[in-house]
Design an enzyme around this catalytic site. Structure first.
Site, PDB file in Angstrom:
ATOM      1  N   HIS A 106       0.867  -1.333  -0.140  1.00 24.84           N
ATOM      2  CA  HIS A 106       0.065   0.016   0.055  1.00 24.84           C
ATOM      3  C   HIS A 106       0.909   1.093   0.015  1.00 24.84           C
ATOM      4  O   HIS A 106       1.607   1.643   0.902  1.00 24.84           O
ATOM      5  CB  HIS A 106      -0.956  -0.059   1.150  1.00 24.84           C
ATOM      6  CG  HIS A 106      -1.992   0.956   1.163  1.00 24.84           C
ATOM      7  ND1 HIS A 106      -3.249   0.982   1.497  1.00 24.84           N
ATOM      8  CD2 HIS A 106      -1.581   2.510   1.209  1.00 24.84           C
ATOM      9  CE1 HIS A 106      -3.796   2.205   1.594  1.00 24.84           C
ATOM     10  NE2 HIS A 106      -2.955   3.044   1.216  1.00 24.84           N
ATOM     11  N   HIS A 113       1.325   5.354  -1.654  1.00 24.99           N
ATOM     12  CA  HIS A 113       1.063   6.505  -2.336  1.00 24.99           C
ATOM     13  C   HIS A 113       2.480   7.189  -3.090  1.00 24.99           C
ATOM     14  O   HIS A 113       3.046   7.531  -2.188  1.00 24.99           O
ATOM     15  CB  HIS A 113       0.723   7.632  -1.262  1.00 24.99           C
ATOM     16  CG  HIS A 113      -0.961   7.290  -0.766  1.00 24.99           C
ATOM     17  ND1 HIS A 113      -2.033   7.462  -1.431  1.00 24.99           N
ATOM     18  CD2 HIS A 113      -1.113   6.381   0.320  1.00 24.99           C
ATOM     19  CE1 HIS A 113      -3.091   6.951  -0.798  1.00 24.99           C
ATOM     20  NE2 HIS A 113      -2.592   6.145   0.398  1.00 24.99           N
ATOM     21  N   LEU A 114       2.486   7.419  -4.344  1.00 29.69           N
ATOM     22  CA  LEU A 114       3.597   7.755  -4.969  1.00 29.69           C
ATOM     23  C   LEU A 114       3.364   9.229  -5.540  1.00 29.69           C
ATOM     24  O   LEU A 114       4.217   9.992  -5.817  1.00 29.69           O
ATOM     25  CB  LEU A 114       4.028   6.835  -5.993  1.00 29.69           C
ATOM     26  CG  LEU A 114       4.875   5.565  -5.817  1.00 29.69           C
ATOM     27  CD1 LEU A 114       5.146   4.794  -7.039  1.00 29.69           C
ATOM     28  CD2 LEU A 114       6.040   5.981  -5.017  1.00 29.69           C
ATOM     29  N   ARG A 115       1.776   9.585  -5.657  1.00 29.59           N
ATOM     30  CA  ARG A 115       1.468  10.863  -6.303  1.00 29.59           C
ATOM     31  C   ARG A 115       1.818  10.710  -7.789  1.00 29.59           C
ATOM     32  O   ARG A 115       2.095   9.780  -8.262  1.00 29.59           O
ATOM     33  CB  ARG A 115       2.140  12.127  -5.574  1.00 29.59           C
ATOM     34  CG  ARG A 115       2.074  12.043  -4.174  1.00 29.59           C
ATOM     35  CD  ARG A 115       0.658  12.009  -3.803  1.00 29.59           C
ATOM     36  NE  ARG A 115       0.566  12.023  -2.119  1.00 29.59           N
ATOM     37  CZ  ARG A 115      -0.299  11.427  -1.394  1.00 29.59           C
ATOM     38  NH1 ARG A 115      -1.348  10.906  -1.839  1.00 29.59           N
ATOM     39  NH2 ARG A 115      -0.449  11.792   0.073  1.00 29.59           N
ATOM     40  N   ASN A 141      -5.368   7.335  -5.987  1.00 25.48           N
ATOM     41  CA  ASN A 141      -6.049   8.389  -5.411  1.00 25.48           C
ATOM     42  C   ASN A 141      -5.531   9.792  -5.962  1.00 25.48           C
ATOM     43  O   ASN A 141      -5.112  10.616  -5.172  1.00 25.48           O
ATOM     44  CB  ASN A 141      -6.394   8.791  -3.969  1.00 25.48           C
ATOM     45  CG  ASN A 141      -5.027   8.633  -3.096  1.00 25.48           C
ATOM     46  OD1 ASN A 141      -4.215   7.980  -3.831  1.00 25.48           O
ATOM     47  ND2 ASN A 141      -5.063   9.058  -1.854  1.00 25.48           N
ATOM     48  N   LYS A 197      -9.166  -0.637  -5.905  1.00 24.84           N
ATOM     49  CA  LYS A 197      -9.356   0.111  -4.553  1.00 24.84           C
ATOM     50  C   LYS A 197     -10.741   0.741  -4.213  1.00 24.84           C
ATOM     51  O   LYS A 197     -11.093   1.533  -4.879  1.00 24.84           O
ATOM     52  CB  LYS A 197      -8.408   1.229  -4.381  1.00 24.84           C
ATOM     53  CG  LYS A 197      -8.171   2.235  -3.472  1.00 24.84           C
ATOM     54  CD  LYS A 197      -7.491   1.457  -2.099  1.00 24.84           C
ATOM     55  CE  LYS A 197      -7.809   2.306  -0.765  1.00 24.84           C
ATOM     56  NZ  LYS A 197      -6.780   2.639   0.110  1.00 24.84           N
ATOM     57  N   HIS A 255     -10.142   0.908   1.998  1.00 23.63           N
ATOM     58  CA  HIS A 255     -10.220   1.794   2.962  1.00 23.63           C
ATOM     59  C   HIS A 255     -11.292   1.544   3.886  1.00 23.63           C
ATOM     60  O   HIS A 255     -12.421   2.087   3.636  1.00 23.63           O
ATOM     61  CB  HIS A 255     -10.028   3.112   2.359  1.00 23.63           C
ATOM     62  CG  HIS A 255      -9.995   4.320   3.432  1.00 23.63           C
ATOM     63  ND1 HIS A 255      -8.774   4.872   3.617  1.00 23.63           N
ATOM     64  CD2 HIS A 255     -10.628   4.766   4.754  1.00 23.63           C
ATOM     65  CE1 HIS A 255      -8.647   5.791   4.669  1.00 23.63           C
ATOM     66  NE2 HIS A 255      -9.897   5.637   5.188  1.00 23.63           N
ATOM     67  N   HIS A 292      -4.490  -0.637   6.210  1.00 28.74           N
ATOM     68  CA  HIS A 292      -4.060   0.138   7.099  1.00 28.74           C
ATOM     69  C   HIS A 292      -4.956  -0.114   8.299  1.00 28.74           C
ATOM     70  O   HIS A 292      -5.675   0.851   8.692  1.00 28.74           O
ATOM     71  CB  HIS A 292      -3.540   1.593   6.576  1.00 28.74           C
ATOM     72  CG  HIS A 292      -4.732   2.182   5.811  1.00 28.74           C
ATOM     73  ND1 HIS A 292      -6.089   2.017   6.112  1.00 28.74           N
ATOM     74  CD2 HIS A 292      -4.904   2.670   4.880  1.00 28.74           C
ATOM     75  CE1 HIS A 292      -6.965   2.569   5.205  1.00 28.74           C
ATOM     76  NE2 HIS A 292      -6.168   3.303   4.355  1.00 28.74           N
ATOM     77  N   LEU A 327      -4.997   8.980   8.008  1.00 25.13           N
ATOM     78  CA  LEU A 327      -6.266   8.140   8.290  1.00 25.13           C
ATOM     79  C   LEU A 327      -6.134   6.745   7.726  1.00 25.13           C
ATOM     80  O   LEU A 327      -5.329   6.476   6.883  1.00 25.13           O
ATOM     81  CB  LEU A 327      -7.049   9.004   7.363  1.00 25.13           C
ATOM     82  CG  LEU A 327      -7.462  10.387   7.784  1.00 25.13           C
ATOM     83  CD1 LEU A 327      -8.406  11.251   6.779  1.00 25.13           C
ATOM     84  CD2 LEU A 327      -8.412  10.219   9.202  1.00 25.13           C
ATOM     85  N   ASP A 370       1.414   2.443   3.494  1.00 23.84           N
ATOM     86  CA  ASP A 370       0.281   3.923   3.327  1.00 23.84           C
ATOM     87  C   ASP A 370       1.394   5.098   3.352  1.00 23.84           C
ATOM     88  O   ASP A 370       0.882   6.205   3.786  1.00 23.84           O
ATOM     89  CB  ASP A 370      -0.637   3.854   4.259  1.00 23.84           C
ATOM     90  CG  ASP A 370      -1.649   4.757   3.914  1.00 23.84           C
ATOM     91  OD1 ASP A 370      -1.620   5.239   2.856  1.00 23.84           O
ATOM     92  OD2 ASP A 370      -2.666   5.155   4.983  1.00 23.84           O
ATOM     93  N   HIS A 374       3.113  14.414   1.701  1.00 29.84           N
ATOM     94  CA  HIS A 374       2.542  15.562   1.324  1.00 29.84           C
ATOM     95  C   HIS A 374       3.615  16.549   1.734  1.00 29.84           C
ATOM     96  O   HIS A 374       4.451  16.399   2.532  1.00 29.84           O
ATOM     97  CB  HIS A 374       1.429  16.114   2.551  1.00 29.84           C
ATOM     98  CG  HIS A 374       0.073  15.152   2.115  1.00 29.84           C
ATOM     99  ND1 HIS A 374      -0.758  15.497   1.380  1.00 29.84           N
ATOM    100  CD2 HIS A 374       0.001  13.789   2.627  1.00 29.84           C
ATOM    101  CE1 HIS A 374      -1.789  14.619   1.367  1.00 29.84           C
ATOM    102  NE2 HIS A 374      -1.632  13.555   2.166  1.00 29.84           N
ATOM    103  N   ALA A 423      -3.506  14.536   5.907  1.00 22.29           N
ATOM    104  CA  ALA A 423      -3.376  13.488   6.392  1.00 22.29           C
ATOM    105  C   ALA A 423      -2.402  12.394   5.744  1.00 22.29           C
ATOM    106  O   ALA A 423      -2.463  12.484   4.436  1.00 22.29           O
ATOM    107  CB  ALA A 423      -4.746  12.702   6.493  1.00 22.29           C
TER     108      ALA A 423
HETATM  109  O1  DOR Z   1      -3.281   9.466   5.746  1.00 26.14           O
HETATM  110  C1  DOR Z   1      -3.824   8.932   4.749  1.00 26.14           C
HETATM  111  N1  DOR Z   1      -3.085   9.805   3.636  1.00 26.14           N
HETATM  112  N2  DOR Z   1      -4.652   8.115   4.762  1.00 26.14           N
HETATM  113  C2  DOR Z   1      -5.181   7.951   3.458  1.00 26.14           C
HETATM  114  O2  DOR Z   1      -6.166   7.026   3.213  1.00 26.14           O
HETATM  115  C3  DOR Z   1      -4.742   8.371   2.251  1.00 26.14           C
HETATM  116  C4  DOR Z   1      -3.609   9.176   2.400  1.00 26.14           C
HETATM  117  C5  DOR Z   1      -3.174  10.199   1.337  1.00 26.14           C
HETATM  118  O3  DOR Z   1      -3.334   9.802   0.263  1.00 26.14           O
HETATM  119  O4  DOR Z   1      -2.598  11.251   1.725  1.00 26.14           O
HETATM  120 ZN    ZN Z   2      -3.230   5.280   1.736  1.00 26.97          ZN
END
Ligand code: DOR
Ligand code: ZN
Length: 347
Positions: free
Chosen positions: A14, A16-18, A42, A100, A137, A175, A220, A248, A252, A264
């Site tokens: 799991h 996030h690479l953006r 996302n 997802k 999620h 998560h 989150l 996860d 940011h 988050a």
């Molecule tokens: O803390 C989180 N950040 N929880 C998530 O489910 C999404 C993630 C994000 O994309 O920043």
């Molecule tokens: Zn996530």
């Protein structure tokens, strides 16, 4: 006590690479230690079709620095308009490894998520038929439900009914943060598994809130009370094949975390393996570390185990973590577990 650990190269189930400059900056932090990762869809706009997933995969691969190998395992973001035939074709082509599910409004960029679960029935039935996992999620989003209760309520009101209505659907509870989720996954059949993050194994809500709010610990689902963390550690370190690492790691920029309405997500990728090694060492369970980070996930997803290895050393002196990683989108603060790290990846 072991001073060196050599394990199969891990995977992150799991991540996030953006996209764009942020992705270019954070991708090496995962590719350095991990062979593969399940890539969250996302983005803005989200990755909803096989065409979107193919284009995103190509952008990730072209951002990979020379000399690094890494396999992004792509996912589609389930919406009420998802076409089951597109899912079927993308899975058959090996383009996607999972779909997802974000309940609408649950977290960062989840506005396109599912509101009415009747509208995704056909997609879920197709996935059950072809054995494609659903990554979930697991939080309800109703305003009247307290944020600390949202995972437990989701299991009862949404997840369990979906699983009963869709026999054979393979589900990853992502998560997980509560003893309720730990119990539910432990008692489930072989179609059910769960991922756990670094921060939920190392921290509880006191770390987030006592003595001042710590925005870099805000994620989150939110950190829960200590007893829940203890249940997660017990499950992760038990040797159960039903749980595996899904960081996860969610970058940011520092200014958007340290803000009146901070984003988050914890950016754990640069320190994941040392942190997890400490969790297992503290639990006297280093013999299960490799299964958690390198084996259980691949087995659940029906993928081959990685052939390469990584080595961690336990140093007498704690090492100094990087405070941030520079990206073209701005600096991203690295997760600080709040304790000295002696384990270090040395290759
Ligand atoms: O803390 C989180 N950040 N929880 C998530 O489910 C999404 C993630 C994000 O994309 O920043
Ligand atoms: Zn996530």
């Amino acid at each position: 006590m072991a001073q060196t650990l050599t394990i199969r190269t891990p995977d992150d189930w799991h991540l996030h690479l953006r996209d764009g400059a942020m992705m270019e900056g954070v991708l090496p932090e995962t590719a350095r230690d991990f062979a593969r990762a399940i890539i969250m869809p996302n983005l803005v706009p989200p990755v909803v079709t096989s065409k979107d997933a193919a284009a995103y995969r190509d952008r990730i691969l072209s951002a990979l620095p020379e000399g690094m190998t890494f396999q992004p395992l792509m996912t589609l973001y389930l919406t009420e308009a998802t076409d089951p035939q597109d899912v079927r074709a993308a899975a058959a082509a090996g383009l996607i490894s999972a779909v997802k599910l974000y309940p609408a409004g649950a977290t960062t960029n989840s506005a396109s998520g599912v509101q009415n679960f009747d509208n995704v029935r056909a997609a879920l039935e197709t996935m059950a038929e072809i054995g494609l996992p659903l990554c979930v999620h697991g939080e309800v989003t109703r305003a009247e439900i307290d944020i600390f209760d949202r995972e437990a309520v989701f299991i009862e009101e949404v997840l369990d009914p979906i699983r009963r209505a869709t026999p054979g659907l393979r589900v990853v509870m992502e998560h997980i943060t509560t003893s309720d989720a730990a119990t539910y996954v432990s008692e489930g059949n072989d179609d059910l598994a769960a991922t756990i993050t670094v921060q939920h194994l190392m921290l509880d809500r006191n770390d987030l809130l006592v003595g001042g709010v710590r925005p870099h610990y805000y994620c989150l689902p939110v950190l829960k009370r200590r007893t829940h963390r203890d249940a997660l550690v017990a499950l992760a370190t038990s040797g159960s094949r039903k749980v595996f690492l899904g960081t996860d790691s969610a970058p940011h920029t520092t200014d958007t975390k340290e803000a009146p309405c901070g984003c988050a997500g914890c950016f754990t990728a640069p320190v994941t393996l040392p942190c997890i090694a400490h969790v297992f060492e503290d639990a006297n369970a280093l013999e299960h570390f490799e299964a958690f980070v390198s084996e259980n996930g691949a087995r659940f997803y029906g993928m081959p185990l990685n052939e390469g290895t990584v080595t961690l050393h336990r140093l007498d002196d704690a090492w100094t973590l990087p405070t941030s990683v520079t990206t073209g989108a701005g600096p991203v603060t690295v997760f600080d577990p709040g304790r000295p790290l002696h384990w270090r990846v040395t290759k």
